[in-house]
Motif scaffolding. Structure first.
Motif, mmCIF file in Angstrom:
data_model
loop_
_atom_site.group_PDB
_atom_site.id
_atom_site.type_symbol
_atom_site.label_atom_id
_atom_site.label_comp_id
_atom_site.label_asym_id
_atom_site.label_seq_id
_atom_site.Cartn_x
_atom_site.Cartn_y
_atom_site.Cartn_z
ATOM 1 N N TYR A 143 -0.399 -34.407 18.703
ATOM 2 C CA TYR A 143 -1.245 -33.216 18.766
ATOM 3 C C TYR A 143 -1.597 -32.803 20.194
ATOM 4 O O TYR A 143 -2.047 -31.687 20.415
ATOM 5 N N ILE A 144 -1.435 -33.687 21.155
ATOM 6 C CA ILE A 144 -1.848 -33.378 22.530
ATOM 7 C C ILE A 144 -1.192 -32.095 23.029
ATOM 8 O O ILE A 144 -1.869 -31.200 23.529
ATOM 9 N N VAL A 153 -5.305 -30.748 24.660
ATOM 10 C CA VAL A 153 -6.329 -31.711 25.057
ATOM 11 C C VAL A 153 -6.108 -32.971 24.229
ATOM 12 O O VAL A 153 -5.518 -32.918 23.144
ATOM 13 N N VAL A 154 -6.550 -34.105 24.736
ATOM 14 C CA VAL A 154 -6.423 -35.348 23.988
ATOM 15 C C VAL A 154 -7.388 -35.296 22.805
ATOM 16 O O VAL A 154 -8.577 -35.019 22.987
ATOM 17 N N PRO A 155 -6.913 -35.521 21.587
ATOM 18 C CA PRO A 155 -7.812 -35.518 20.428
ATOM 19 C C PRO A 155 -8.930 -36.552 20.594
ATOM 20 O O PRO A 155 -8.700 -37.662 21.090
ATOM 21 N N ALA A 156 -10.119 -36.180 20.175
ATOM 22 C CA ALA A 156 -11.300 -37.031 20.347
ATOM 23 C C ALA A 156 -11.110 -38.452 19.820
ATOM 24 O O ALA A 156 -11.550 -39.407 20.480
ATOM 25 N N LEU A 213 -6.100 -26.183 15.405
ATOM 26 C CA LEU A 213 -4.646 -26.166 15.529
ATOM 27 C C LEU A 213 -3.952 -27.301 14.768
ATOM 28 O O LEU A 213 -2.735 -27.415 14.790
ATOM 29 N N MET A 214 -4.725 -28.109 14.078
ATOM 30 C CA MET A 214 -4.145 -29.152 13.221
ATOM 31 C C MET A 214 -4.038 -28.573 11.813
ATOM 32 O O MET A 214 -4.751 -28.959 10.896
ATOM 33 N N TRP A 215 -3.130 -27.608 11.674
ATOM 34 C CA TRP A 215 -3.057 -26.821 10.435
ATOM 35 C C TRP A 215 -2.689 -27.661 9.217
ATOM 36 O O TRP A 215 -3.044 -27.311 8.108
ATOM 37 N N GLU A 216 -2.003 -28.775 9.423
ATOM 38 C CA GLU A 216 -1.683 -29.637 8.282
ATOM 39 C C GLU A 216 -2.968 -30.094 7.580
ATOM 40 O O GLU A 216 -3.024 -30.158 6.355
ATOM 41 N N ASN A 217 -3.985 -30.394 8.380
ATOM 42 C CA ASN A 217 -5.246 -30.864 7.815
ATOM 43 C C ASN A 217 -5.966 -29.763 7.039
ATOM 44 O O ASN A 217 -6.655 -30.040 6.059
ATOM 45 N N PRO A 228 -14.308 -28.707 24.570
ATOM 46 C CA PRO A 228 -12.918 -28.239 24.601
ATOM 47 C C PRO A 228 -12.262 -28.150 23.224
ATOM 48 O O PRO A 228 -11.101 -27.793 23.122
ATOM 49 N N TYR A 229 -13.016 -28.462 22.167
ATOM 50 C CA TYR A 229 -12.434 -28.546 20.835
ATOM 51 C C TYR A 229 -12.850 -27.362 19.960
ATOM 52 O O TYR A 229 -14.035 -27.088 19.803
ATOM 53 N N ASP A 230 -11.865 -26.694 19.389
ATOM 54 C CA ASP A 230 -12.082 -25.627 18.411
ATOM 55 C C ASP A 230 -11.909 -26.284 17.050
ATOM 56 O O ASP A 230 -10.804 -26.678 16.681
#
Length: 161
Positions: A31-32, A37-40, A119-123, A142-144
């Motif tokens: 996902y990066i 950005v690096v996922p939390a 942007l993790m549309w699979e989820n 930084p996270y939407d």
């Protein structure tokens, strides 16, 4: 000593921390580039989370799935669910989500909440199949993120594949 069933979910121990980190990194690494950005979950303090009793694992002898649950007064927050890509399609994610529901019920909490990156549309396709409803979209640093909740009023909801 007999081995635990491969699909058993148990509290992680300090010895599991390297595997927790490895599974989380493997599950989220791709996902990066997509989200920029690096996922939390990749930046979490896994040792502290394990020590706090918030991390559960599945897989024997190798950890294949990781679940991080944080109880709050009115809900159980599902901070992270990660399945190693090599174990995808074997039902570990489904079992981990069902375990989160069971933990919330055990704690007497009426719902499970989580968020996922926009942007993790699979989820966004996955969570509604397991009874989660979209509550809001919110930018956190930084996270939407899309925030979801699952009210636990009856039997578990699982539809589709």
């Amino acid at each position: 000593m007999t081995a635990a069933p491969a699909d058993e979910i148990r509290a992680a121990t300090a010895a599991d921390v390297p595997a927790v980190r490895a599974v989380t990194d493997a599950a989220y690494r791709h996902y990066i580039a997509r989200i920029g950005v690096v996922p939390a979950p990749m930046e979490a303090d896994h040792a502290a989370d394990v020590a706090a009793g918030q991390v559960y694992v599945t897989g024997d002898p190798d950890v294949l799935g990781v679940l991080v649950l944080v109880p709050h007064e009115d809900h159980l927050f599902l901070e992270s669910v990660a399945v190693h890509p090599d174990a995808a399609g074997r039902g570990a994610g489904r079992r981990l989500l069902a375990f989160a529901d069971a933990q919330a019920r055990t704690l007497g909490l009426p719902e499970v909440r989580l968020y996922t990156n926009a942007l993790m549309w699979e989820n966004q396709e996955l969570y509604p199949r397991y009874g989660y409803e979209l509550v809001e979209r919110r930018v956190d640093g930084p996270y939407d993120r899309f925030h979801y909740r699952k009210r636990l009023t009856g039997r578990p909801v699982v539809s589709g594949g």
